[in-house]
Scaffold this motif. Structure first.
Motif, PDB file in Angstrom:
ATOM      1  N   ASP A  74       0.776  -1.265   0.158  1.00 27.77           N
ATOM      2  CA  ASP A  74      -0.236   0.100   0.042  1.00 27.77           C
ATOM      3  C   ASP A  74       1.064   1.329   0.144  1.00 27.77           C
ATOM      4  OD1 ASP A  74      -2.715  -1.663  -0.069  1.00 27.77           O
ATOM      5  OD2 ASP A  74      -3.122  -0.699   1.669  1.00 27.77           O
ATOM      6  N   HIS A  75       1.543   1.695   0.879  1.00 24.49           N
ATOM      7  CA  HIS A  75       2.772   2.196   0.920  1.00 24.49           C
ATOM      8  C   HIS A  75       3.401   2.525  -0.341  1.00 24.49           C
ATOM      9  CE1 HIS A  75       2.806   2.166   5.645  1.00 24.49           C
ATOM     10  NE2 HIS A  75       1.960   2.882   5.318  1.00 24.49           N
ATOM     11  N   LYS A  76       3.985   1.441  -0.962  1.00 19.36           N
ATOM     12  CA  LYS A  76       4.772   2.097  -2.123  1.00 19.36           C
ATOM     13  C   LYS A  76       3.580   2.285  -3.268  1.00 19.36           C
ATOM     14  CE  LYS A  76       7.748  -2.569  -1.792  1.00 19.36           C
ATOM     15  NZ  LYS A  76       8.301  -3.587  -2.164  1.00 19.36           N
ATOM     16  N   TYR A 111      -8.203   3.851   1.467  1.00 25.61           N
ATOM     17  CA  TYR A 111      -8.663   3.106   2.041  1.00 25.61           C
ATOM     18  C   TYR A 111      -7.160   2.481   2.735  1.00 25.61           C
ATOM     19  CZ  TYR A 111      -7.635  -1.352  -0.279  1.00 25.61           C
ATOM     20  OH  TYR A 111      -6.974  -2.908  -0.010  1.00 25.61           O
ATOM     21  N   HIS A 112      -6.640   2.888   2.390  1.00 24.56           N
ATOM     22  CA  HIS A 112      -5.531   2.276   2.940  1.00 24.56           C
ATOM     23  C   HIS A 112      -5.354   2.463   4.775  1.00 24.56           C
ATOM     24  CE1 HIS A 112      -0.906   1.403   5.268  1.00 24.56           C
ATOM     25  NE2 HIS A 112      -1.554   2.859   5.274  1.00 24.56           N
ATOM     26  N   PHE A 113      -6.014   3.827   5.041  1.00 20.92           N
ATOM     27  CA  PHE A 113      -6.368   4.188   6.003  1.00 20.92           C
ATOM     28  C   PHE A 113      -7.280   3.381   6.703  1.00 20.92           C
ATOM     29  CE2 PHE A 113      -4.799   9.047   6.128  1.00 20.92           C
ATOM     30  CZ  PHE A 113      -3.497   9.131   5.186  1.00 20.92           C
ATOM     31  N   ASP A 114      -8.136   2.894   6.143  1.00 16.00           N
ATOM     32  CA  ASP A 114      -9.412   1.897   6.313  1.00 16.00           C
ATOM     33  C   ASP A 114      -8.824   0.819   7.174  1.00 16.00           C
ATOM     34  OD1 ASP A 114     -11.921   1.890   7.297  1.00 16.00           O
ATOM     35  OD2 ASP A 114     -12.141   0.354   5.412  1.00 16.00           O
ATOM     36  N   ARG A 115      -7.853   0.300   6.055  1.00 20.70           N
ATOM     37  CA  ARG A 115      -7.152  -1.374   6.086  1.00 20.70           C
ATOM     38  C   ARG A 115      -6.548  -1.012   7.166  1.00 20.70           C
ATOM     39  NH1 ARG A 115      -5.397  -4.910   2.142  1.00 20.70           N
ATOM     40  NH2 ARG A 115      -3.545  -4.589   1.258  1.00 20.70           N
ATOM     41  N   GLU A 116      -5.476  -0.305   7.515  1.00 17.76           N
ATOM     42  CA  GLU A 116      -4.570  -0.333   8.619  1.00 17.76           C
ATOM     43  C   GLU A 116      -4.919  -0.016   9.800  1.00 17.76           C
ATOM     44  OE1 GLU A 116      -0.972   1.903   7.700  1.00 17.76           O
ATOM     45  OE2 GLU A 116      -1.848   3.527   9.744  1.00 17.76           O
ATOM     46  N   GLU A 117      -5.877   0.040   9.761  1.00 18.64           N
ATOM     47  CA  GLU A 117      -7.227   0.667  11.026  1.00 18.64           C
ATOM     48  C   GLU A 117      -8.114  -0.632  11.235  1.00 18.64           C
ATOM     49  OE1 GLU A 117      -9.664   3.912  10.707  1.00 18.64           O
ATOM     50  OE2 GLU A 117      -7.638   5.868  10.078  1.00 18.64           O
ATOM     51  N   ALA A 130      -4.925   7.016  19.428  1.00 10.79           N
ATOM     52  CA  ALA A 130      -3.656   8.162  18.601  1.00 10.79           C
ATOM     53  C   ALA A 130      -3.103   7.930  17.364  1.00 10.79           C
ATOM     54  CB  ALA A 130      -2.679   8.494  19.508  1.00 10.79           C
ATOM     55  N   HIS A 131      -3.247   6.386  16.287  1.00 15.61           N
ATOM     56  CA  HIS A 131      -3.033   6.170  15.162  1.00 15.61           C
ATOM     57  C   HIS A 131      -3.902   7.086  14.211  1.00 15.61           C
ATOM     58  CE1 HIS A 131       0.091   4.098  12.593  1.00 15.61           C
ATOM     59  NE2 HIS A 131      -1.216   5.137  11.621  1.00 15.61           N
ATOM     60  N   LYS A 132      -5.368   6.730  14.615  1.00 15.26           N
ATOM     61  CA  LYS A 132      -6.734   6.677  13.964  1.00 15.26           C
ATOM     62  C   LYS A 132      -6.864   8.363  13.848  1.00 15.26           C
ATOM     63  CE  LYS A 132     -10.873   4.065  14.349  1.00 15.26           C
ATOM     64  NZ  LYS A 132     -11.624   3.609  14.304  1.00 15.26           N
ATOM     65  N   ILE A 134      -4.175  10.532  13.822  1.00 16.99           N
ATOM     66  CA  ILE A 134      -3.442  11.211  12.945  1.00 16.99           C
ATOM     67  C   ILE A 134      -4.043  11.233  11.428  1.00 16.99           C
ATOM     68  CG2 ILE A 134      -0.863  11.035  12.484  1.00 16.99           C
ATOM     69  CD1 ILE A 134      -0.204  10.734  15.127  1.00 16.99           C
ATOM     70  N   HIS A 135      -5.011   9.910  11.932  1.00 18.88           N
ATOM     71  CA  HIS A 135      -4.815   9.420  10.327  1.00 18.88           C
ATOM     72  C   HIS A 135      -6.211  10.746  10.149  1.00 18.88           C
ATOM     73  CE1 HIS A 135      -4.155   5.246   9.795  1.00 18.88           C
ATOM     74  NE2 HIS A 135      -2.570   5.970   9.725  1.00 18.88           N
ATOM     75  N   ARG A 136      -7.412  11.085  11.082  1.00 22.18           N
ATOM     76  CA  ARG A 136      -8.043  11.825  10.362  1.00 22.18           C
ATOM     77  C   ARG A 136      -8.132  13.243  10.038  1.00 22.18           C
ATOM     78  NH1 ARG A 136     -11.413   8.318  14.180  1.00 22.18           N
ATOM     79  NH2 ARG A 136     -10.382   9.964  16.110  1.00 22.18           N
ATOM     80  N   ASN A 170       6.533  10.799   6.319  1.00 21.34           N
ATOM     81  CA  ASN A 170       7.330  10.784   7.431  1.00 21.34           C
ATOM     82  C   ASN A 170       6.094   9.902   8.534  1.00 21.34           C
ATOM     83  OD1 ASN A 170       9.440  12.954   7.640  1.00 21.34           O
ATOM     84  ND2 ASN A 170       7.855  14.253   7.434  1.00 21.34           N
ATOM     85  N   HIS A 171       5.041   9.899   7.694  1.00 20.58           N
ATOM     86  CA  HIS A 171       4.222   9.000   8.302  1.00 20.58           C
ATOM     87  C   HIS A 171       4.625   7.897   7.996  1.00 20.58           C
ATOM     88  CE1 HIS A 171       0.319   7.875  10.409  1.00 20.58           C
ATOM     89  NE2 HIS A 171       0.326   6.998   9.242  1.00 20.58           N
ATOM     90  N   ILE A 172       4.673   7.368   6.779  1.00 23.48           N
ATOM     91  CA  ILE A 172       5.185   5.487   6.652  1.00 23.48           C
ATOM     92  C   ILE A 172       6.531   5.946   7.572  1.00 23.48           C
ATOM     93  CG2 ILE A 172       6.082   4.188   5.061  1.00 23.48           C
ATOM     94  CD1 ILE A 172       4.423   5.473   2.974  1.00 23.48           C
ATOM     95  N   THR A 175       5.391   7.411  12.887  1.00 26.06           N
ATOM     96  CA  THR A 175       3.561   6.423  13.411  1.00 26.06           C
ATOM     97  C   THR A 175       3.591   5.316  12.609  1.00 26.06           C
ATOM     98  OG1 THR A 175       3.651   8.896  13.058  1.00 26.06           O
ATOM     99  CG2 THR A 175       1.804   6.968  14.126  1.00 26.06           C
ATOM    100  N   ASP A 176       3.758   5.201  11.540  1.00 23.28           N
ATOM    101  CA  ASP A 176       3.107   3.451  11.604  1.00 23.28           C
ATOM    102  C   ASP A 176       4.631   2.924  11.874  1.00 23.28           C
ATOM    103  OD1 ASP A 176       1.377   4.370   9.922  1.00 23.28           O
ATOM    104  OD2 ASP A 176       1.839   3.906   7.770  1.00 23.28           O
ATOM    105  N   GLN A 177       5.668   2.463  12.073  1.00 33.22           N
ATOM    106  CA  GLN A 177       6.551   1.819  12.270  1.00 33.22           C
ATOM    107  C   GLN A 177       6.587   1.697  13.920  1.00 33.22           C
ATOM    108  OE1 GLN A 177       9.581   1.056  10.585  1.00 33.22           O
ATOM    109  NE2 GLN A 177       8.734   2.185   8.254  1.00 33.22           N
ATOM    110  N   GLU A 178       5.824   2.416  13.970  1.00 31.75           N
ATOM    111  CA  GLU A 178       5.153   2.018  16.048  1.00 31.75           C
ATOM    112  C   GLU A 178       5.347   0.819  16.158  1.00 31.75           C
ATOM    113  OE1 GLU A 178       3.732   5.730  17.359  1.00 31.75           O
ATOM    114  OE2 GLU A 178       5.860   6.452  17.384  1.00 31.75           O
ATOM    115  N   TYR A 179       3.796   0.305  14.832  1.00 31.91           N
ATOM    116  CA  TYR A 179       3.027  -1.123  15.302  1.00 31.91           C
ATOM    117  C   TYR A 179       3.290  -2.114  14.677  1.00 31.91           C
ATOM    118  CZ  TYR A 179       1.338  -0.191  10.229  1.00 31.91           C
ATOM    119  OH  TYR A 179       0.877   0.302   8.812  1.00 31.91           O
ATOM    120  N   SER A 180       5.008  -1.931  13.632  1.00 32.20           N
ATOM    121  CA  SER A 180       5.304  -3.312  12.900  1.00 32.20           C
ATOM    122  C   SER A 180       5.716  -4.366  13.657  1.00 32.20           C
ATOM    123  CB  SER A 180       6.558  -2.354  13.065  1.00 32.20           C
ATOM    124  OG  SER A 180       7.840  -3.202  11.995  1.00 32.20           O
TER     125      SER A 180
HETATM  126 FE1  FEO Z   1       0.893   3.465   6.782  1.00 33.56          FE
HETATM  127 FE2  FEO Z   1      -1.103   5.279   9.805  1.00 33.56          FE
HETATM  128  O1  FEO Z   1      -0.720   4.732   7.557  1.00 33.56           O
END
Ligand code: FEO
Length: 189
Positions: A74-76, A111-117, A130-132, A134-136, A170-172, A175-180
């Motif tokens: 998705d990020h790519k 679409y990606h935010f929804d899937r990630e959430e 908190a992540h949601k 940021i998306h909003r 910056n987000h990828i 913030t996204d690294q935090e759930y990795s």
């Molecule tokens: Fe990959 Fe939080 O967006």
């Protein structure tokens, strides 16, 4: 400096250097170093223009990976869509392509935010709210940009394109690294 002003500036410099090259060759002759130094300066301009163009595009780097293939894909895709949009903005490809490429970035981002959430929910990610948020906030900012685009047209797009590129990278990469680690531990693919 806007792209148009930058181009005008470089064209003026190139024109001035060209005239100076011709005049110094006439005045000093071909064995004098000064006209050749001016030729070298003239040849550097295409290199500077190419470097300036590249900095507006973004390339995927392995360090952006969150270790989950579907999210990385998705990020790519988002980075590719942003680069398409950059092309539309920088080369003034016309309102239809501008709008289409911007709509594509926004639609895929949502679409990606929804899937990630949903994945964060499934994984029991503790910082999901908190992540949601940021998306909003990002989507709200984009909605503001769209209102501005309706009012000002093309002039509003440079700011949108810079925001999208910087925000997503910056987000990828932040913030996204935090759930990795949790996603990998839960076997999410
Ligand atoms: Fe990959 Fe939080 O967006």
């Amino acid at each position: 400096m806007s792209r148009t002003n930058k181009m005008i500036f470089l064209v003026l410099i190139a024109g001035t250097l060209l005239v100076a090259v011709v005049l110094t060759f006439i005045a000093l002759g071909v064995f004098h170093p000064v006209p050749w130094l001016l030729v070298a300066s003239l040849l550097i301009i295409p290199f500077l223009m190419s470097r300036s163009e590249k900095q507006h595009y973004v390339e995927w780097k392995d360090e952006y990976s969150v270790g989950v293939k579907s999210i990385d894909d998705d990020h790519k895709k988002l980075l590719n869509l942003i680069n398409n949009f950059q092309t539309a903005v920088r080369y003034r490809t016309g309102k239809a392509f501008e709008k289409e490429s911007l709509d594509e970035v926004i639609a895929y981002t949502k679409y990606h935010f929804d899937r990630e959430e949903k994945m964060m929910q499934e994984a029991g990610y503790p910082d999901i709210e908190a992540h949601k948020e940021i998306h909003r906030a990002m989507i709200a900012k984009i909605d503001d940009f769209l209102i501005d685009y309706d009012k000002r047209g093309y002039e509003a797009l440079e700011e949108v394109s810079l925001y999208l590129k910087d925000w997503l990278v910056n987000h990828i990469n932040g913030t996204d690294q935090e759930y990795s680690a949790l996603f990998i531990e839960k076997g999410i693919k």
